[in-house]
Write a protein that holds these residues in place. Sequence first.
Motif, PDB file in Angstrom:
ATOM      1  N   UNK A  28     -64.045 138.214  -9.313  1.00 47.88           N
ATOM      2  CA  UNK A  28     -65.049 138.995  -8.738  1.00 47.88           C
ATOM      3  C   UNK A  28     -64.138 140.268  -8.234  1.00 47.88           C
ATOM      4  N   UNK A  29     -63.107 140.627  -8.920  1.00 55.13           N
ATOM      5  CA  UNK A  29     -62.213 141.829  -8.652  1.00 55.13           C
ATOM      6  C   UNK A  29     -62.214 142.865  -9.654  1.00 55.13           C
ATOM      7  N   UNK A  30     -63.086 143.540  -9.774  1.00 56.62           N
ATOM      8  CA  UNK A  30     -63.304 144.721 -10.753  1.00 56.62           C
ATOM      9  C   UNK A  30     -63.532 145.880 -10.148  1.00 56.62           C
ATOM     10  N   UNK A  31     -62.760 146.886 -10.514  1.00 59.86           N
ATOM     11  CA  UNK A  31     -63.028 148.218  -9.791  1.00 59.86           C
ATOM     12  C   UNK A  31     -64.313 148.890 -10.292  1.00 59.86           C
ATOM     13  N   UNK A  32     -64.617 149.685  -9.673  1.00 59.50           N
ATOM     14  CA  UNK A  32     -65.839 150.331  -9.656  1.00 59.50           C
ATOM     15  C   UNK A  32     -65.970 151.223 -11.064  1.00 59.50           C
ATOM     16  N   UNK A  33     -64.729 151.695 -11.310  1.00 55.50           N
ATOM     17  CA  UNK A  33     -64.498 152.731 -12.548  1.00 55.50           C
ATOM     18  C   UNK A  33     -64.515 151.806 -13.822  1.00 55.50           C
ATOM     19  N   UNK A  34     -64.121 150.241 -13.714  1.00 59.88           N
ATOM     20  CA  UNK A  34     -64.162 149.515 -14.755  1.00 59.88           C
ATOM     21  C   UNK A  34     -65.525 149.084 -15.072  1.00 59.88           C
ATOM     22  N   UNK A  35     -66.196 148.774 -14.184  1.00 59.55           N
ATOM     23  CA  UNK A  35     -67.686 148.323 -14.206  1.00 59.55           C
ATOM     24  C   UNK A  35     -68.453 149.473 -14.765  1.00 59.55           C
ATOM     25  N   UNK A  36     -68.336 150.610 -14.235  1.00 54.70           N
ATOM     26  CA  UNK A  36     -68.904 151.686 -14.625  1.00 54.70           C
ATOM     27  C   UNK A  36     -68.693 151.887 -16.180  1.00 54.70           C
TER      28      UNK A  36
END
Length: 184
Positions: free
Chosen positions: A12-20
Motif C-alpha cells: 500500500x506504499x506507492x508514491x503518487x508519481x509512481x501511480x501516475x
Amino acid sequence: MATPFVQGIRTGDLSQASRDYYVAQDAHYVGHFEALLAQTMQQLPPTLRRRAAVTADEADAHLGLQPSDYYHQIDPAPHNLAYLAHLDQTVQLGDPLASMLALLPCTESYGLIAQKLAQAGVASGGYADWVAYYVGDAYQSAVTWSWATVAQLLQQSQSATIDYAGIYATSYQHELTFWQMAEN
C-alpha cells in the motif's frame, strides 16, 4: 512479484508519481492492446474465438490505484513504445499462434500477480479494486481461454519458420520491463 511497484501495491506504499506514471503508461498501452486483440480474434478460426469478453473496463481497474489528474499529461515511455512495436510486428505476421503468444504474457502476468497479491491479503487493502479486477472470474476466465487457445493452436500449428518461443519470451521480457519501469 519482486518489482518495487508490485511490492508497493502489496504494502500500500506507492508514491503518487509512481501511480501516475504507471496509470499513464497503461492507459497508452491498453487501447492499443485491445485493438491488437481484436485483430488476433479475426485471425483465429471461428471455433476458437472468445465468445464472452471481460465485461468491466480495465481502465477503471487502474483508477483503483488512485492516480492524480496529472497522469493524462504523461507521454508514452520508450519501453512502452518498444513493447507495442513488438506486439504490432508480431500480430501483423497474421499467424494466430504468434499473435496469441505475443499478447499472452500481459494477460497472464496480471492474473498471476493479482492472485499472489490477493493471497497476501491485498484484496482488502488500499488497492483492493485493482486486485479484485484481475482476480475476478471474468479476467481469470480470459487467462484460461488464452492458454486453452494457445494449446489448441499449438496442436494445429504447421509453421516451422516462426520462432514461437522467442515471441513469447520477448513479450515476457517487455512485460517485466514494464513492471520494472513503473516504479518511477
